[in-house]
Write an enzyme that holds these catalytic residues in place. Structure first.
Site, PDB file in Angstrom:
ATOM      1  N   LYS A  19       0.838  -1.212   0.000  1.00 14.23           N
ATOM      2  CA  LYS A  19       0.000   0.000   0.000  1.00 14.23           C
ATOM      3  C   LYS A  19       0.871   1.261   0.000  1.00 14.23           C
ATOM      4  CE  LYS A  19      -2.012  -1.033   3.923  1.00 14.23           C
ATOM      5  NZ  LYS A  19      -1.253  -2.244   4.272  1.00 14.23           N
ATOM      6  N   ARG A  94      -9.250   1.129   9.397  1.00 14.14           N
ATOM      7  CA  ARG A  94      -8.780  -0.232   9.670  1.00 14.14           C
ATOM      8  C   ARG A  94      -9.742  -0.978  10.590  1.00 14.14           C
ATOM      9  NH1 ARG A  94      -2.879   0.582   9.014  1.00 14.14           N
ATOM     10  NH2 ARG A  94      -1.805  -1.348   9.521  1.00 14.14           N
ATOM     11  N   ARG A 132      11.934  -5.845   4.399  1.00 12.60           N
ATOM     12  CA  ARG A 132      11.774  -4.380   4.276  1.00 12.60           C
ATOM     13  C   ARG A 132      12.830  -3.642   5.102  1.00 12.60           C
ATOM     14  NH1 ARG A 132       6.049  -1.968   5.232  1.00 12.60           N
ATOM     15  NH2 ARG A 132       6.185  -3.237   7.106  1.00 12.60           N
ATOM     16  N   ARG A 165      11.971  -1.965  10.806  1.00 11.81           N
ATOM     17  CA  ARG A 165      10.952  -1.512  11.759  1.00 11.81           C
ATOM     18  C   ARG A 165      10.797  -2.510  12.907  1.00 11.81           C
ATOM     19  NH1 ARG A 165       5.742   0.103   8.134  1.00 11.81           N
ATOM     20  NH2 ARG A 165       4.736  -1.066   9.790  1.00 11.81           N
ATOM     21  N   ARG A 176      -0.012  -8.956  13.506  1.00  6.89           N
ATOM     22  CA  ARG A 176      -0.555  -7.909  12.622  1.00  6.89           C
ATOM     23  C   ARG A 176      -1.482  -8.530  11.576  1.00  6.89           C
ATOM     24  NH1 ARG A 176       4.704  -5.113  10.686  1.00  6.89           N
ATOM     25  NH2 ARG A 176       3.370  -4.009   9.225  1.00  6.89           N
TER      26      ARG A 176
HETATM   27  P1  AP5 Z   1       4.985  -1.603   1.753  1.00  9.05           P
HETATM   28  O1  AP5 Z   1       4.631  -0.765   0.570  1.00  9.05           O
HETATM   29  O2  AP5 Z   1       5.814  -0.983   2.826  1.00  9.05           O
HETATM   30  O3  AP5 Z   1       3.662  -2.318   2.305  1.00  9.05           O
HETATM   31  P2  AP5 Z   1       2.467  -1.742   3.189  1.00  9.05           P
HETATM   32  O4  AP5 Z   1       1.220  -2.392   2.699  1.00  9.05           O
HETATM   33  O5  AP5 Z   1       2.494  -0.241   3.202  1.00  9.05           O
HETATM   34  O6  AP5 Z   1       2.899  -2.365   4.556  1.00  9.05           O
HETATM   35  P3  AP5 Z   1       2.903  -1.849   6.076  1.00  9.05           P
HETATM   36  O7  AP5 Z   1       3.509  -2.976   6.853  1.00  9.05           O
HETATM   37  O8  AP5 Z   1       3.540  -0.499   6.197  1.00  9.05           O
HETATM   38  O9  AP5 Z   1       1.405  -1.741   6.357  1.00  9.05           O
HETATM   39  P4  AP5 Z   1       0.761  -1.866   7.703  1.00  9.05           P
HETATM   40  O10 AP5 Z   1      -0.612  -1.594   7.268  1.00  9.05           O
HETATM   41  O11 AP5 Z   1       0.929  -3.086   8.479  1.00  9.05           O
HETATM   42  O12 AP5 Z   1       1.604  -0.845   8.597  1.00  9.05           O
HETATM   43  P5  AP5 Z   1       1.319   0.653   9.025  1.00  9.05           P
HETATM   44  O13 AP5 Z   1       2.583   1.385   8.972  1.00  9.05           O
HETATM   45  O14 AP5 Z   1       0.131   1.198   8.301  1.00  9.05           O
HETATM   46  O15 AP5 Z   1       5.754  -2.902   1.177  1.00  9.05           O
HETATM   47  C1  AP5 Z   1       6.315  -3.858   2.043  1.00  9.05           C
HETATM   48  C2  AP5 Z   1       7.684  -4.317   1.490  1.00  9.05           C
HETATM   49  O16 AP5 Z   1       7.477  -5.016   0.260  1.00  9.05           O
HETATM   50  C3  AP5 Z   1       8.658  -3.174   1.167  1.00  9.05           C
HETATM   51  O17 AP5 Z   1       9.949  -3.605   1.480  1.00  9.05           O
HETATM   52  C4  AP5 Z   1       8.500  -2.962  -0.341  1.00  9.05           C
HETATM   53  O18 AP5 Z   1       9.706  -2.491  -0.918  1.00  9.05           O
HETATM   54  C5  AP5 Z   1       8.148  -4.351  -0.816  1.00  9.05           C
HETATM   55  N1  AP5 Z   1       7.162  -4.371  -1.917  1.00  9.05           N
HETATM   56  C6  AP5 Z   1       6.056  -3.589  -2.045  1.00  9.05           C
HETATM   57  N2  AP5 Z   1       5.371  -3.931  -3.144  1.00  9.05           N
HETATM   58  C7  AP5 Z   1       6.050  -4.960  -3.712  1.00  9.05           C
HETATM   59  C8  AP5 Z   1       5.825  -5.765  -4.873  1.00  9.05           C
HETATM   60  N3  AP5 Z   1       4.750  -5.571  -5.688  1.00  9.05           N
HETATM   61  N4  AP5 Z   1       6.709  -6.745  -5.159  1.00  9.05           N
HETATM   62  C9  AP5 Z   1       7.800  -6.960  -4.359  1.00  9.05           C
HETATM   63  N5  AP5 Z   1       8.076  -6.228  -3.251  1.00  9.05           N
HETATM   64  C10 AP5 Z   1       7.200  -5.249  -2.936  1.00  9.05           C
HETATM   65  O19 AP5 Z   1       0.840   0.456  10.552  1.00  9.05           O
HETATM   66  C11 AP5 Z   1       1.761   0.111  11.576  1.00  9.05           C
HETATM   67  C12 AP5 Z   1       1.035   0.099  12.923  1.00  9.05           C
HETATM   68  O20 AP5 Z   1       0.486   1.423  13.213  1.00  9.05           O
HETATM   69  C13 AP5 Z   1      -0.192  -0.829  13.026  1.00  9.05           C
HETATM   70  O21 AP5 Z   1       0.180  -2.163  13.334  1.00  9.05           O
HETATM   71  C14 AP5 Z   1      -0.985  -0.152  14.158  1.00  9.05           C
HETATM   72  O22 AP5 Z   1      -0.436  -0.441  15.425  1.00  9.05           O
HETATM   73  C15 AP5 Z   1      -0.789   1.330  13.871  1.00  9.05           C
HETATM   74  N6  AP5 Z   1      -1.835   1.852  12.985  1.00  9.05           N
HETATM   75  C16 AP5 Z   1      -1.663   2.321  11.707  1.00  9.05           C
HETATM   76  N7  AP5 Z   1      -2.844   2.695  11.188  1.00  9.05           N
HETATM   77  C17 AP5 Z   1      -3.787   2.467  12.144  1.00  9.05           C
HETATM   78  C18 AP5 Z   1      -5.204   2.648  12.184  1.00  9.05           C
HETATM   79  N8  AP5 Z   1      -5.889   3.125  11.126  1.00  9.05           N
HETATM   80  N9  AP5 Z   1      -5.846   2.302  13.321  1.00  9.05           N
HETATM   81  C19 AP5 Z   1      -5.193   1.837  14.388  1.00  9.05           C
HETATM   82  N10 AP5 Z   1      -3.847   1.624  14.410  1.00  9.05           N
HETATM   83  C20 AP5 Z   1      -3.153   1.941  13.291  1.00  9.05           C
END
Ligand code: AP5
Length: 224
Positions: A19, A94, A132, A165, A176
């Site tokens: 994403k 979420r 990552r 991270r 997660r």
């Molecule tokens: P990446 O693009 O970083 O993936 P992502 O979907 O953004 O993954 P995240 O882990 O950041 O999402 P998340 O939703 O768990 O975490 P968030 O930070 O929102 O890609 C991942 C890897 O793959 C990278 O290395 C990239 O280079 C590679 N890649 C990407 N696309 C690829 C492809 N097509 N092919 C090959 N490689 C690829 O949330 C973290 C924490 O914050 C949560 O656990 C929670 O505690 C809190 N939080 C955040 N939002 C909320 C909310 N709305 N409500 C409550 N708590 C929240």
């Protein structure tokens, strides 16, 4: 521009589905800001704010930060000038209460425009997250195998140090994913019922996912 001319794209999908990667690409092309709740929490954590310290214990455990805290943070973010034409919401909503809150927030602007769903297999999630690396300085995201930096451990963009991270540890990733299926996956039905869901095969390489994303946006009248 009429108030309801705004475009709000909600990215839905499990952790590591790409994403953030796609939001950064689309941000450049559409000129809409990426509003990523995970990044906002990490920014607050880095700056030791009250919000960051509160969020930390939930993030470290892979749990969701409480809805009322998250909703308030997003409300404040969307009220800023750079969201005057809309935004790409990455990681919000979420949970069902967050989705309802977002509908209320966006009601004056015509609501959510489209919800791309990044569908990816669990084993791909684990491989992507475990490889990552993120720049400590500018936040650029790499992958040791799929998108490696030119020099190991160093950011191509700013020369900053790359790190893993805290919540990308295998035991936290498992939780997660569990939290995603329990609290976030019900939003698939929520948005499907409203005719907003657009499924994307996110198992493909980055450029192919971008092409699939642009195709579903074009179907909704959003030209990239
Ligand atoms: P990446 O693009 O970083 O993936 P992502 O979907 O953004 O993954 P995240 O882990 O950041 O999402 P998340 O939703 O768990 O975490 P968030 O930070 O929102 O890609 C991942 C890897 O793959 C990278 O290395 C990239 O280079 C590679 N890649 C990407 N696309 C690829 C492809 N097509 N092919 C090959 N490689 C690829 O949330 C973290 C924490 O914050 C949560 O656990 C929670 O505690 C809190 N939080 C955040 N939002 C909320 C909310 N709305 N409500 C409550 N708590 C929240």
């Amino acid at each position: 521009m009429a108030a309801n001319d705004r475009t709000f794209i909600v990215f839905l999908g499990p952790p590591g589905s790409g994403k953030g990667t796609q939001a950064r690409i689309l941000e450049q092309k559409l000129g809409l800001p990426q509003v990523a709740t995970g990044d906002l929490f990490r920014y607050n954590l880095k700056n030791q704010t009250e919000l960051g310290l509160l969020a930390r214990k939930y993030m470290d455990a892979g749990e969701l930060v409480p809805d009322e805290v998250t909703v308030r943070m997003v409300e404040e973010r969307l009220a800023r000038e750079d969201c005057a034409r809309g935004a790409i919401l990455d990681g919000f909503p979420r949970s069902l209460p967050q989705a309802v809150a977002l509908d209320e927030m966006l009601a004056p602007y015509g609501g959510v425009t489209v919800v791309p769903l990044f569908q990816v297999d669990d084993d791909v999630v684990v491989e992507r997250i475990s490889g990552r690396r993120v720049c400590r300085n500018c936040g650029a995201v790499y992958h040791v195998k799929f998108n490696p930096p030119k020099q190991e451990g160093i950011c191509d963009v700013c020369g900053g140090e790359l790190y893993q991270r805290d919540d990308d540890r295998p035991e936290t990733v498992k939780n997660r994913l569990y939290v995603y299926y329990k609290h976030t996956a019900p939003l698939i039905g929520y948005y499907f019922a409203r005719g907003l869901l657009a499924e994307i095969d996110a198992n493909q390489p980055v450029a192919d996912v971008t092409a699939a994303l642009e195709a579903v946006l074009a179907e909704r009248g959003i030209q990239v």
